[in-house]
Design an enzyme around this catalytic site. Structure first.
Site, PDB file in Angstrom:
ATOM      1  N   ASP A 156      52.679  -1.060  28.013  1.00 18.77           N
ATOM      2  CA  ASP A 156      53.075  -1.358  29.384  1.00 18.77           C
ATOM      3  C   ASP A 156      51.947  -2.048  30.140  1.00 18.77           C
ATOM      4  O   ASP A 156      50.803  -2.105  29.683  1.00 18.77           O
ATOM      5  CB  ASP A 156      53.434  -0.055  30.119  1.00 18.77           C
ATOM      6  CG  ASP A 156      54.693   0.592  29.592  1.00 18.77           C
ATOM      7  OD1 ASP A 156      55.605  -0.140  29.176  1.00 18.77           O
ATOM      8  OD2 ASP A 156      54.769   1.845  29.601  1.00 18.77           O
ATOM      9  N   ARG A 172      54.766  -2.049  22.033  1.00 23.09           N
ATOM     10  CA  ARG A 172      54.865  -2.866  23.245  1.00 23.09           C
ATOM     11  C   ARG A 172      54.268  -2.099  24.422  1.00 23.09           C
ATOM     12  O   ARG A 172      54.968  -1.383  25.132  1.00 23.09           O
ATOM     13  CB  ARG A 172      56.315  -3.262  23.515  1.00 23.09           C
ATOM     14  CG  ARG A 172      56.860  -4.251  22.498  1.00 23.09           C
ATOM     15  CD  ARG A 172      58.284  -4.647  22.794  1.00 23.09           C
ATOM     16  NE  ARG A 172      59.223  -3.549  22.606  1.00 23.09           N
ATOM     17  CZ  ARG A 172      60.540  -3.627  22.791  1.00 23.09           C
ATOM     18  NH1 ARG A 172      61.076  -4.776  23.161  1.00 23.09           N
ATOM     19  NH2 ARG A 172      61.307  -2.593  22.595  1.00 23.09           N
ATOM     20  N   ARG A 180      52.256   9.149  28.482  1.00 26.46           N
ATOM     21  CA  ARG A 180      51.847   9.282  29.885  1.00 26.46           C
ATOM     22  C   ARG A 180      52.553  10.455  30.566  1.00 26.46           C
ATOM     23  O   ARG A 180      51.953  11.142  31.410  1.00 26.46           O
ATOM     24  CB  ARG A 180      52.132   7.974  30.626  1.00 26.46           C
ATOM     25  CG  ARG A 180      51.209   6.838  30.219  1.00 26.46           C
ATOM     26  CD  ARG A 180      51.671   5.502  30.761  1.00 26.46           C
ATOM     27  NE  ARG A 180      51.788   5.510  32.213  1.00 26.46           N
ATOM     28  CZ  ARG A 180      52.379   4.546  32.913  1.00 26.46           C
ATOM     29  NH1 ARG A 180      52.922   3.500  32.287  1.00 26.46           N
ATOM     30  NH2 ARG A 180      52.436   4.625  34.221  1.00 26.46           N
TER      31      ARG A 180
END
Length: 273
Positions: A71, A69, A219
């Protein structure tokens, strides 16, 4: 290769549906991410895909599950999802691929391949690896052609030092220091199979592979390694941050535009046939 996540009751397709796997690429800009939102004015990739699928079933609902999923703002060149079509609808691989692509236009989302799969196959729980690439454009001039697809960092980065520091994150660890505060995973423990940093001309490229990742983990690792590359952090501080098991000990979260889901691995790969 890492083992797939264990299946749960209800993950298999019921007899009333025919399950299809789709391989996708998309530009994550302009979307709220993969997951469908309750607010109709928010465009998600899942919502776009499922709405397109309804057009192939005379308006009947088609549900989807994805391997990852992503972002808002995160891209994909190798995303995988499965769709459960009504079993009484006759479909071919070309019909699913081309039909979905037709109804998703003009959005930058494309189905590259579509294949029927067995009922037990699950895009999320059958996956045994996921690979991400994070790209940093490391030069003085801002991007023109790749705006929204790279993180622009002006300060010179030492990719070799970043790679050396990254190796302390490889293996099985508690990644609390590199997970988002809103992460809903039951456990912060993950196993990183590969984490490499290399320079390719003006780009610094970070490649990460694992069975699964925590929310914002890639990230957060990229933002931390950038500090090392700039010389603001000593390489050993990455290992210290990991050991702290505290998000405040880690570096900043890198922006989403540099991240791309590049592939999902399966023991039963429907796209290899």
């Amino acid at each position: 290769m890492s083992e797939a996540l264990p299946a749960r009751p209800g993950d298999a397709a019921p007899p009333s549906v025919c399950r299809w796997a789709v391989l996708m690429e998309y530009d994550g800009r302009g979307f709220v991410g993969w997951q469908r939102q309750q607010a109709e004015h928010l465009t998600s990739i899942q919502g776009l895909l499922e709405d397109a699928a309804k057009n192939l079933t005379a308006g009947r609902t088609v549900r989807s599950i994805t391997a990852g999923r992503t972002d808002a703002g995160v891209h994909a060149s190798g995303q995988v999802a499965h769709l459960d079509f009504p079993a009484d609808v006759t479909l071919s691989s070309a019909t699913v691929r081309d039909g979905l692509n037709f109804y998703m236009k003009p959005h930058p989302v494309v189905v590259l391949m579509a294949r029927p799969v067995l009922p037990h196959w699950n895009a999320r729980f059958s996956a045994c690896s996921r690979a991400y690439r994070y790209r940093i454009l490391n030069r003085a001039g801002r991007p023109a052609l790749e705006e929204g697809h790279v993180w622009h960092v002006r300060a010179p980065l030492d990719a070799d030092v970043m790679h050396s520091a990254a190796q302390s994150l490889v293996g099985r660890h508690d990644f609390t220091s590199f997970r988002a505060s809103a992460c809903q995973a039951r456990s912060p423990v993950r196993s990183i199979d590969r984490l490499e940093v290399r320079r390719a001309g003006e780009y610094v490229v970070i490649e990460a592979e694992a069975r699964s990742f925590l929310h914002h983990q890639v990230r957060n690792m990229a933002g931390t390694l950038k500090l090392v590359g700039e010389g603001r952090w000593a390489p050993e501080r990455v290992e210290q941050a990991l050991a702290a098991r505290d998000r405040r000990a880690g570096g900043p979260t890198a922006p989403p535009e540099g991240l791309c889901l590049t592939g999902v691995g399966y023991e039963e790969n429907p796209f290899s046939r």
